[in-house]
Design a protein around this motif. Structure first.
Motif, mmCIF file in Angstrom:
data_model
loop_
_atom_site.group_PDB
_atom_site.id
_atom_site.type_symbol
_atom_site.label_atom_id
_atom_site.label_comp_id
_atom_site.label_asym_id
_atom_site.label_seq_id
_atom_site.Cartn_x
_atom_site.Cartn_y
_atom_site.Cartn_z
ATOM 1 N N ASP A 1 0.874 -1.156 0.151
ATOM 2 C CA ASP A 1 0.109 -0.138 0.067
ATOM 3 C C ASP A 1 0.736 1.292 0.105
ATOM 4 O O ASP A 1 0.429 2.440 -0.665
ATOM 5 C CB ASP A 1 -0.895 0.100 1.143
ATOM 6 N N ASP A 2 1.869 1.341 0.830
ATOM 7 C CA ASP A 2 2.777 2.451 0.918
ATOM 8 C C ASP A 2 3.515 2.669 -0.482
ATOM 9 O O ASP A 2 3.375 3.810 -0.904
ATOM 10 C CB ASP A 2 3.912 2.191 1.879
ATOM 11 N N PRO B 1 -10.148 11.430 0.346
ATOM 12 C CA PRO B 1 -8.775 12.054 0.452
ATOM 13 C C PRO B 1 -8.567 13.239 -0.413
ATOM 14 O O PRO B 1 -7.537 13.849 -0.230
ATOM 15 C CB PRO B 1 -7.791 10.609 0.124
ATOM 16 N N ASP C 1 0.907 4.107 -2.706
ATOM 17 C CA ASP C 1 0.568 5.627 -2.505
ATOM 18 C C ASP C 1 1.748 6.364 -2.816
ATOM 19 O O ASP C 1 1.571 7.592 -3.484
ATOM 20 C CB ASP C 1 0.403 5.798 -0.814
ATOM 21 N N LYS C 2 2.808 5.954 -2.892
ATOM 22 C CA LYS C 2 4.225 6.863 -3.171
ATOM 23 C C LYS C 2 4.034 6.839 -4.786
ATOM 24 O O LYS C 2 4.426 8.045 -5.241
ATOM 25 C CB LYS C 2 5.502 5.859 -2.767
ATOM 26 N N LYS D 1 -4.866 3.746 -8.855
ATOM 27 C CA LYS D 1 -4.574 3.370 -7.474
ATOM 28 C C LYS D 1 -5.690 2.459 -6.823
ATOM 29 O O LYS D 1 -5.216 1.405 -6.133
ATOM 30 C CB LYS D 1 -4.445 4.712 -6.632
ATOM 31 N N ARG E 1 -4.953 8.695 -11.875
ATOM 32 C CA ARG E 1 -4.175 8.507 -10.847
ATOM 33 C C ARG E 1 -5.249 7.772 -9.863
ATOM 34 O O ARG E 1 -4.770 6.579 -9.236
ATOM 35 C CB ARG E 1 -3.432 9.644 -10.101
ATOM 36 N N LYS F 1 -4.861 -1.340 -5.631
ATOM 37 C CA LYS F 1 -5.258 -1.609 -4.198
ATOM 38 C C LYS F 1 -6.036 -2.979 -4.202
ATOM 39 O O LYS F 1 -5.991 -3.575 -3.084
ATOM 40 C CB LYS F 1 -5.830 -0.531 -3.502
#
Lengths: 161, 225
Positions: A153-154, B176, A157-158, B218, B214, B222
């Motif tokens: 996940d990190d 977010p 996110d990055k 994402k 994006r 996930k």
């Protein structure tokens, strides 16, 4: 099903696919064989490296097959298991594999449609067996891909800031 | 249907831009194409009519980076906006991993947006996909136009939220991308609802285009984590 199922294949699967396709090219004298999944992703290319964009080719192949599936239904067939496009010099033959993948053979006048079709039939049978195995172990929720990005996940996110 | 190739270490995912005719779906792809480096994107394929209306689809492959040693390749598709081409619209949804609904903000296009949204739900349901359980974002395009509807009206019309029945998910989740707003919230009546992430955009100038891409990418990645 909430969304579409993922699938994956290992290096060994890739080697096995390549071997089957090479055998097909050797026996049929076709120039190039490609495997494309039904959602338009390129799975493998074997033989003469095509001088076109293979990603675009894969997308159009999947769309071509899907459109023809619908045409088949309109005339009362469940699907067309194979398609043939004839050009002046280059032709292509497309065949369904396990309802999830499409095998495309590109060939020219160094061989004949009859030979390509004949050899392709055996290859499709072998590939169907192989893909049934791949799909049976690589279905959704199976450990192989469930953990692929676990804990990443990190990193995700990055990547997207 | 994301495909993971362990031999070439690639994750391939499919994202579809959906929406009513002339809403800006193709423009989104053209902007992405124009702004990404040639070595990270492929060719932009357009199957369009003579008048540049999308007939079958537009297609653009882009690489968004590497995660855990796997290259992430996203295949971006648009569908034809015109209802006349519904058969081909449906075909493009096959194997989709993430959806971007491009809404035209102009007041007079409200009805067309709603029809397209309903059509999206229907076409997804025919494949057995549940839109509320997969990566899905909404882009309100053409925000610069004087006849653009207020954001609150668009949200109420196209993104009212769906009920959250899973007790584990019944807790406030902040958005977010919009401070002070929530994606999951409780209504005064006690029901919990979840909304899709949304973005404002002006696709012709590129505003909001990459933010939308994006966000959906994402969400797709996930689902694999």
């Amino acid at each position: 099903m909430s969304g579409s199922a993922s699938w994956s294949f290992s290096e060994e699967d890739s080697v096995a696919m390549t071997a089957l396709l090479q055998k097909f090219l050797f026996e049929s004298n076709a120039r190039c064989a490609l495997l494309v999944d039904r959602s338009g992703q390129l799975v493998a290319t074997v033989g003469e490296q095509p001088n076109f964009d293979p990603t675009a080719f894969a997308t159009l192949t999947a769309a071509d097959f899907s459109a023809n599936d619908q045409l088949a239904r309109l005339i009362g067939e469940t699907d067309f298991s194979s398609l043939f496009h004839q050009g002046e010099k280059e032709s292509m033959y497309l065949a369904d594999v396990a309802r999830r993948v499409i095998l495309v053979a590109l060939f020219d006048n160094r061989t004949t449609l009859g030979l390509v079709r004949l050899k392709l039939k055996d290859t499709v049978a072998d590939l169907t067996k192989l893909f049934h195995e791949v799909f049976s172990r690589g279905g959704p929720g199976k450990p192989q891909q469930a953990g692929l990005l676990a804990g990443a996940d990190d990193e995700i996110d990055k990547l997207f800031g | 249907m994301s495909m993971i190739n362990y031999a070439s270490r690639e994750i391939n995912c499919k994202i579809v831009y959906y929406g009513s005719g002339l809403g800006g779906k193709t423009t989104n792809l053209e902007h992405v194409y124009g702004k990404t480096k040639p070595d990270t994107r492929g060719k932009l394929i357009s199957l369009a009519t003579e008048t540049e209306r999308t007939l079958f689809f537009d297609f653009l492959p882009v690489d968004l980076g590497t995660i855990r040693g796997f290259k992430t390749r996203f295949h971006l598709y648009t569908v034809p906006g015109q209802v006349y081409y519904n058969a081909s619209r449906k075909l493009i949804l096959k194997g989709v991993d993430g959806i971007v609904f491009v809404a035209d903000s102009q007041i007079e296009r409200m009805e067309a947006n709603q029809e397209a949204m309903q059509n999206l739900y229907d076409n997804m349901a025919e494949y057995g996909y549940d839109l509320t359980k997969m990566p899905f974002v909404i882009q309100y395009n053409k925000r610069d136009l004087p006849n653009a509807a207020p954001l609150a009206d668009l949200q109420a019309s196209l993104n009212p939220g769906w009920e959250v029945t899973d007790a584990a998910k019944q807790r406030v989740a902040p958005d977010p991308y919009h401070a002070g707003e929530n994606l999951v919230s409780q209504l005064p009546t006690g029901e919990w609802v979840e909304r899709a992430q949304y973005f404002e955009a002006v696709a012709v100038t590129g505003d909001g285009v990459f933010e939308t891409l994006r966000a959906v990418s994402k969400l797709v990645l996930k689902t694999l984590s």
